[in-house]
Write a protein that holds these residues in place. Structure first.
Motif, PDB file in Angstrom:
ATOM      1  N   TYR A   1      -2.621   4.806  -5.885  1.00 53.26           N
ATOM      2  CA  TYR A   1      -1.285   5.288  -6.213  1.00 53.26           C
ATOM      3  C   TYR A   1      -0.225   4.275  -5.786  1.00 53.26           C
ATOM      4  CZ  TYR A   1      -0.982   6.521  -1.222  1.00 53.26           C
ATOM      5  OH  TYR A   1      -0.973   6.478   0.157  1.00 53.26           O
ATOM      6  N   ILE A   2       0.995   4.519  -6.266  1.00 51.45           N
ATOM      7  CA  ILE A   2       2.191   3.820  -5.810  1.00 51.45           C
ATOM      8  C   ILE A   2       3.218   4.889  -5.440  1.00 51.45           C
ATOM      9  CG2 ILE A   2       3.168   3.558  -8.127  1.00 51.45           C
ATOM     10  CD1 ILE A   2       4.246   0.820  -7.131  1.00 51.45           C
ATOM     11  N   ARG A   3       3.899   4.694  -4.306  1.00 48.64           N
ATOM     12  CA  ARG A   3       4.797   5.730  -3.795  1.00 48.64           C
ATOM     13  C   ARG A   3       6.130   5.114  -3.395  1.00 48.64           C
ATOM     14  NH1 ARG A   3       2.098   8.631   0.799  1.00 48.64           N
ATOM     15  NH2 ARG A   3       1.399  10.060  -0.838  1.00 48.64           N
ATOM     16  N   ALA A   4       7.218   5.765  -3.765  1.00 44.90           N
ATOM     17  CA  ALA A   4       8.557   5.400  -3.333  1.00 44.90           C
ATOM     18  C   ALA A   4       9.087   6.533  -2.461  1.00 44.90           C
ATOM     19  CB  ALA A   4       9.474   5.179  -4.528  1.00 44.90           C
TER      20      ALA A   4
ATOM     21  N   THR B   1     -10.355  -0.321   1.450  1.00 43.89           N
ATOM     22  CA  THR B   1      -9.016   0.100   1.068  1.00 43.89           C
ATOM     23  C   THR B   1      -8.065  -1.070   1.214  1.00 43.89           C
ATOM     24  OG1 THR B   1      -9.459   2.329   1.897  1.00 43.89           O
ATOM     25  CG2 THR B   1      -7.169   1.755   1.486  1.00 43.89           C
ATOM     26  N   ILE B   2      -7.256  -1.293   0.181  1.00 42.39           N
ATOM     27  CA  ILE B   2      -6.224  -2.321   0.255  1.00 42.39           C
ATOM     28  C   ILE B   2      -4.875  -1.645   0.061  1.00 42.39           C
ATOM     29  CG2 ILE B   2      -7.732  -4.177  -0.558  1.00 42.39           C
ATOM     30  CD1 ILE B   2      -6.415  -3.914  -3.309  1.00 42.39           C
ATOM     31  N   GLY B   3      -3.861  -2.208   0.709  1.00 43.01           N
ATOM     32  CA  GLY B   3      -2.543  -1.623   0.584  1.00 43.01           C
ATOM     33  C   GLY B   3      -1.463  -2.679   0.726  1.00 43.01           C
ATOM     34  N   ALA B   4      -0.299  -2.355   0.227  1.00 41.99           N
ATOM     35  CA  ALA B   4       0.855  -3.237   0.345  1.00 41.99           C
ATOM     36  C   ALA B   4       2.093  -2.365   0.457  1.00 41.99           C
ATOM     37  CB  ALA B   4       0.961  -4.179  -0.855  1.00 41.99           C
TER      38      ALA B   4
ATOM     39  N   SER C   1       4.463  -5.956   3.798  1.00 39.46           N
ATOM     40  CA  SER C   1       3.216  -5.770   4.543  1.00 39.46           C
ATOM     41  C   SER C   1       2.032  -5.684   3.604  1.00 39.46           C
ATOM     42  CB  SER C   1       3.284  -4.496   5.397  1.00 39.46           C
ATOM     43  OG  SER C   1       3.426  -3.346   4.576  1.00 39.46           O
ATOM     44  N   VAL C   2       0.886  -6.106   4.095  1.00 41.84           N
ATOM     45  CA  VAL C   2      -0.395  -5.907   3.417  1.00 41.84           C
ATOM     46  C   VAL C   2      -1.373  -5.412   4.467  1.00 41.84           C
ATOM     47  CG1 VAL C   2      -0.048  -7.643   1.626  1.00 41.84           C
ATOM     48  CG2 VAL C   2      -1.083  -8.304   3.784  1.00 41.84           C
ATOM     49  N   ASN C   3      -2.326  -4.621   4.032  1.00 44.13           N
ATOM     50  CA  ASN C   3      -3.317  -4.097   4.978  1.00 44.13           C
ATOM     51  C   ASN C   3      -4.647  -3.899   4.286  1.00 44.13           C
ATOM     52  OD1 ASN C   3      -3.267  -1.087   3.999  1.00 44.13           O
ATOM     53  ND2 ASN C   3      -1.114  -1.622   4.368  1.00 44.13           N
ATOM     54  N   PHE C   4      -5.696  -3.994   5.090  1.00 38.51           N
ATOM     55  CA  PHE C   4      -7.065  -3.794   4.621  1.00 38.51           C
ATOM     56  C   PHE C   4      -7.779  -2.871   5.597  1.00 38.51           C
ATOM     57  CE2 PHE C   4      -5.659  -7.930   3.192  1.00 38.51           C
ATOM     58  CZ  PHE C   4      -6.036  -7.955   1.856  1.00 38.51           C
ATOM     59  N   ARG C   5      -8.624  -2.044   5.046  1.00 36.47           N
ATOM     60  CA  ARG C   5      -9.465  -1.167   5.869  1.00 36.47           C
ATOM     61  C   ARG C   5     -10.837  -1.088   5.220  1.00 36.47           C
ATOM     62  NH1 ARG C   5     -11.019   4.296   6.224  1.00 36.47           N
ATOM     63  NH2 ARG C   5     -11.120   5.119   8.360  1.00 36.47           N
ATOM     64  N   TYR C   6     -11.875  -1.298   6.019  1.00 36.25           N
ATOM     65  CA  TYR C   6     -13.238  -1.228   5.490  1.00 36.25           C
ATOM     66  C   TYR C   6     -14.048  -0.285   6.370  1.00 36.25           C
ATOM     67  CZ  TYR C   6     -17.861  -2.602   3.814  1.00 36.25           C
ATOM     68  OH  TYR C   6     -19.137  -2.588   3.284  1.00 36.25           O
TER      69      TYR C   6
ATOM     70  N   PHE D   1      -7.186  -4.444   9.229  1.00 40.55           N
ATOM     71  CA  PHE D   1      -6.340  -5.634   9.350  1.00 40.55           C
ATOM     72  C   PHE D   1      -4.988  -5.311   8.736  1.00 40.55           C
ATOM     73  CE2 PHE D   1      -4.414  -9.354   7.343  1.00 40.55           C
ATOM     74  CZ  PHE D   1      -4.263 -10.188   8.453  1.00 40.55           C
ATOM     75  N   ASN D   2      -3.919  -5.635   9.476  1.00 37.77           N
ATOM     76  CA  ASN D   2      -2.570  -5.379   8.995  1.00 37.77           C
ATOM     77  C   ASN D   2      -1.700  -6.612   9.232  1.00 37.77           C
ATOM     78  OD1 ASN D   2      -2.578  -2.271   8.475  1.00 37.77           O
ATOM     79  ND2 ASN D   2      -3.521  -2.503  10.482  1.00 37.77           N
ATOM     80  N   TYR D   3      -0.927  -6.941   8.223  1.00 30.66           N
ATOM     81  CA  TYR D   3       0.024  -8.049   8.351  1.00 30.66           C
ATOM     82  C   TYR D   3       1.386  -7.561   7.882  1.00 30.66           C
ATOM     83  CZ  TYR D   3       2.756 -12.128   7.007  1.00 30.66           C
ATOM     84  OH  TYR D   3       3.781 -13.022   6.853  1.00 30.66           O
ATOM     85  N   THR D   4       2.407  -7.818   8.713  1.00 27.19           N
ATOM     86  CA  THR D   4       3.776  -7.431   8.369  1.00 27.19           C
ATOM     87  C   THR D   4       4.693  -8.627   8.594  1.00 27.19           C
ATOM     88  OG1 THR D   4       3.376  -5.145   9.049  1.00 27.19           O
ATOM     89  CG2 THR D   4       5.669  -5.859   8.856  1.00 27.19           C
TER      90      THR D   4
END
Length: 865
Positions: A541-544, A596-599, A635-640, A665-668
């Protein structure tokens, strides 16, 4: 004369032969049908896969059969035979006489061979049990020595067909309960409980799931690949229940049993196998029978725990005497005094057969568990049966067969008709009528208005949300709370559901503080790319969102909201808050392998509230106050989380932990000059979690984390404010004796160990063991610091960053780390009243900090089996 005698003898033999043949023909021309069940005489539990044979009849079709998973059988045989015999390993043979009625039903009650410890220990000789010179121990050591060649992992290649069936229902229901007025429209659901020890007891079947799979195993490199060819279950409305999560949770409680594993996982605990490498240390073994009617001959080994309260089995093993020392069968249960919650009865039955290499392989595994809060009250009874067929070893398949994830859905999930046909034609074990009824009854039940009302109320109590057409109102535990800044706080909120749209989801709340007299708001809109609920796996999904609310700096609560009523009660000075205004854009995608990937993109403005101050002290010692801070972050994040399982609630996922680790892993990045952003910085965070199973010594949850923030002259709100806890609840991921905003750093590493010993020590103490308490230990430590360019105490940079926080007496109350890490440890008791954990927490250092508590008592609700 001799010729006359011979002729007469011949005539007599001929007459006798003709008479015999005619009698036999007449006998076989008339048959009778006998159906029935085979049960345990004591527990009345059905005995699956027992042999039922006609006594005296030659081996022929119809004169011998096996009971199904429900202990049921059917025989058709000549009327000349009047007796049938039931047999099963671990039970005495039981005969039953039958009449010449064309159709009749029999119930055969078999007596278990309970010649175990209480009956075979040689008290008369005053001889203490010993492993030394014990033939039973010598035999079990042979079984252990030969485990590798007799188990699946001992083969280079193996493949087989697998059928799984799991069913559950309410058990031990009284006639008075069933006849209550509230169940007037639901009488079709109840069934007579044939296994009940007393009359007029009923069951309510409520869940069933079946799977048909093809499984391939390869030893080197090790891989087990399961192709699910069909999966069907009775499902509830997903608006109320996460059916996938419910099935995953039931599968965790009723895990597959592999006796060749050192540890067997059941009901979220680990039991030591009676053929584990260390089994002779924890079990007592006795040779109680030799079975010569089987080929090869079998030895019955009975075993019991040395300590009845430990997580161990008792029962019988049947071991072959052909030099392979393989397990041919097993019957296992647990002692009444075991430190296991809510389990009224537990039965494991394993049956092995020979493969094409004359090795014994697991043919059928049956696990039955009856859960209940009380010994005689209503409970939940379930069983899981796994049947294996067409077992082949040594057949190498192409590498493509083993590639990819361990489990693959190899059928069209949407084609319900094809799935139903698959089970009707290829199900190896026939379902009993009551099991077939579950599919129909669940569908019928959900069409009854009163039941849907009941589910709506239950969902409100369990999840905190009230269904209101296409929206849900909640969560109710945030409607009222209080804190030093807002005073009494009222909040109301809600969100849309799939009933409104499967693509677009909205969520909102409004809150008002009666002390600060300010309104707080939250709005969000979410678009689901996969046309599924944004809370269901796999998310995409994308959320605002827009948020204007209060926050405690550094707090990142999991599984609860910060304005939860129960978190309103805090110790000490806790009035440092911020008013935060945030505009956010978030993208998240989950893959089937649980990567899981996120931004994210966030524009944030924060204003200090309560006693929190943002101030700098210049070179002349003068204070300069800041009323707001502005940042813009990418930010970008990864979860495995390989093989992750969970139950998806209305708000959060409840994890079902296993032995696999979880990595994050999280980067901001803070971007100065973009959308009023005032600071540049880069934050890197890595973490890992793993549960370590320690067999009889319990298990440990270990979390390690590291964080580094690059940049200079960064105010402390954008550094790491270490997660503290000033409530009286024990929080797993916070430092329970650290004060809010006490420690700040720009680089740090931490370790968190929660060790649950499951009563291993307390089970050995007389009288105390009757309380069934369990030990729990924890240690938390974090170490880091501030580089000089971010340190308020540095003579060159101190005037360029915010000063340390000070309390009402103008004493410094926030710090960075000195020469040692912050550490705290606890020792506690869990399983108090079966639901409560209480810890004595000790702070090990930094006791000179203002208002630093040296120790504390903290409690946590924890449901353990």
């Amino acid at each position: 004369m001799e010729a006359k005698i011979n002729a007469q003898t011949f005539i007599n033999k001929l007459f006798f032969s003709i008479t015999f043949l005619l009698s036999a023909s007449l006998a076989f021309a008339q048959t009778k049908t006998v159906t029935g069940t085979v049960k345990d005489a004591k527990t009345k539990a059905p005995i699956a896969y027992a042999t039922v044979a006609v006594v005296g009849a030659p081996a022929a079709a119809g004169t011998s059969t096996s009971t199904n998973a429900n202990g049921e059988f059917k025989l058709v045989f000549p009327t000349s035979y009047v007796k049938i015999r039931a047999s099963y390993v671990g039970y005495d043979n039981k005969d039953a006489f039958v009449t010449n009625d064309a159709v009749q039903t029999k119930e055969i009650l078999m007596d278990a061979q309970d010649n175990m410890l209480e009956e075979v220990v040689v008290k008369a000789k005053k001889k203490k049990y010993s492993n030394k010179d014990n033939p039973a121990v010598a035999l079990i050591r042979k079984v252990i020595e030969n485990k590798d060649k007799n188990r699946l992992s001992g083969q280079q290649y193996a493949e087989f067909d697998q059928y799984e069936k799991m069913s559950l229902g309410l058990s031990n229901l009284s006639e008075k309960f069933v006849n209550k007025k509230i169940f007037k429209n639901y009488q079709f659901l109840f069934e007579t409980d044939d296994s009940a020890k007393t009359a007029n007891k009923y069951v309510l079947p409520a869940f069933i799931e079946e799977k048909i799979s093809k499984v391939y195993y390869r030893k080197d490199p090790s891989k087990t690949k399961q192709y699910i060819l069909g999966d069907q279950r009775a499902q509830f409305d997903p608006k109320f229940i996460d059916n996938d999560g419910l099935a995953a949770y039931f599968n965790k409680l009723y895990e597959q049993v592999d006796i060749y594993d050192n540890n067997i996982s059941l009901v979220t605990n680990q039991f030591l196998s009676p053929i584990a490498n260390s089994a002779p240390t924890f079990y007592k073994f006795f040779i109680t029978d030799t079975i010569k009617t089987s080929q090869p001959w079998l030895v019955e080994l009975s075993f019991v725990p040395r300590n009845k309260a430990d997580m161990l089995f008792k029962g019988q093993l049947y071991v072959t005497l052909d030099g392979n020392y393989a397990v041919q069968g097993a019957n296992m249960t647990v002692a009444d005094d075991i430190n296991l919650n809510f389990v009224r009865d537990l039965q494991v039955q394993l049956k092995f057969e020979k493969d094409n290499k004359s090795r014994f392989y697991l043919k059928t595994s049956t696990l039955g568990i009856d859960f209940s809060l009380t010994e005689k009250g209503m409970g939940i009874r379930g069983s899981r049966t796994v049947d294996y067929n067409n077992y082949k070893v040594g057949v190498q398949q192409p590498d493509s067969i083993y590639d990819g994830p361990s489990t693959v859905i190899a059928y069209n999930v949407e084609n319900k008709k094809a799935t139903k046909s698959l089970f009707e034609t290829q199900r190896p074990l026939a379902l009993a009528q009551n099991e077939l009824n579950i599919y129909h009854n669940i569908d019928t039940l959900q069409k009854i208005p009163s039941f849907r009302t009941f589910m709506d109320i239950a969902a409100l109590l369990l999840s905190g949300y009230k269904q209101a057409g296409p929206v849900e109102i909640g969560p109710v535990n945030t409607f009222y709370s209080f804190n030093p800044v807002e005073g009494f706080r009222l909040r109301v909120g809600g969100r849309t559901t799939e009933s409104l749209s499967k693509r677009f989801y909205a969520e909102s709340y409004a809150a008002y503080g009666f002390k600060d007299q300010k309104w707080k708001y939250f709005f969000s809109g979410t678009y689901a790319f996969n046309n599924k609920s944004v809370y269901s796996f796999p998310m995409h999904y994308i959320r605002a969102s827009y948020k204007k609310d209060t926050k405690i700096p550094g707090q990142k609560l999991e599984f609860v909201q910060e304005d939860n009523f129960l978190l309103s009660f805090k110790r000490g000075d806790n009035d440092r808050y911020i008013y935060e205004t945030n505009y956010g854009l978030e993208y998240k995608k989950e893959f089937l392998n649980h990567l899981t990937i996120g931004a994210g993109f966030n524009i944030n403005k924060q204003t200090p509230a309560g006693s929190l101050t943002y101030q700098m002290r210049d070179e002349n010692g003068q204070n300069k106050l800041f009323n707001e801070l502005n940042t813009t972050e990418l930010s970008v994040n990864f979860r495995y989380a390989p093989h992750e399982e969970f139950y998806q609630g209305k708000i959060y996922r409840t994890p079902i932990f296993n032995q696999y680790p979880i990595f994050t892993f999280n980067y901001t990045a803070g971007i100065k000059g973009l959308a009023k952003g005032e600071y540049n910085y880069h934050s890197f965070n890595v973490g890992a979690f793993k549960r370590f199973y320690l067999s009889q010594f319990g298990f440990a949850d270990v979390t390690a984390e590291g964080n580094y923030i690059a940049g200079k002259e960064i105010p402390f709100p954008f550094l790491t404010i270490h997660r503290a806890n000033q409530t009286y609840a024990y929080q797993l991921n916070s430092y329970n004796l650290m004060n809010f905003l006490e420690f700040v750093s720009d680089h740090n590493a931490s370790i968190n160990v929660q060790y649950y010993m499951n009563g291993f020590l307390l089970n050995k103490i007389p009288l105390i063991k009757k309380l069934k308490l369990r030990e729990v230990f924890s240690f938390k430590g974090v170490y880091g610091g501030l580089r000089k360019e971010n340190d308020p105490d540095d003579p060159n940079y101190g005037s360029k960053v915010f000063a340390w926080q000070r309390n009402a007496q103008d004493i410094q109350s926030s710090y960075t780390f000195g020469s040692e890490p912050y550490m705290e440890a606890s020792i506690g008791l869990s399983n108090i009243f079966k639901i409560l954990r209480v810890d004595y927490v000790k702070r090990l250092n930094y006791l000179d900090h203002v208002d630093a508590p040296a120790w504390g008592i903290r409690a946590r609700v924890r449901f353990d089996f």
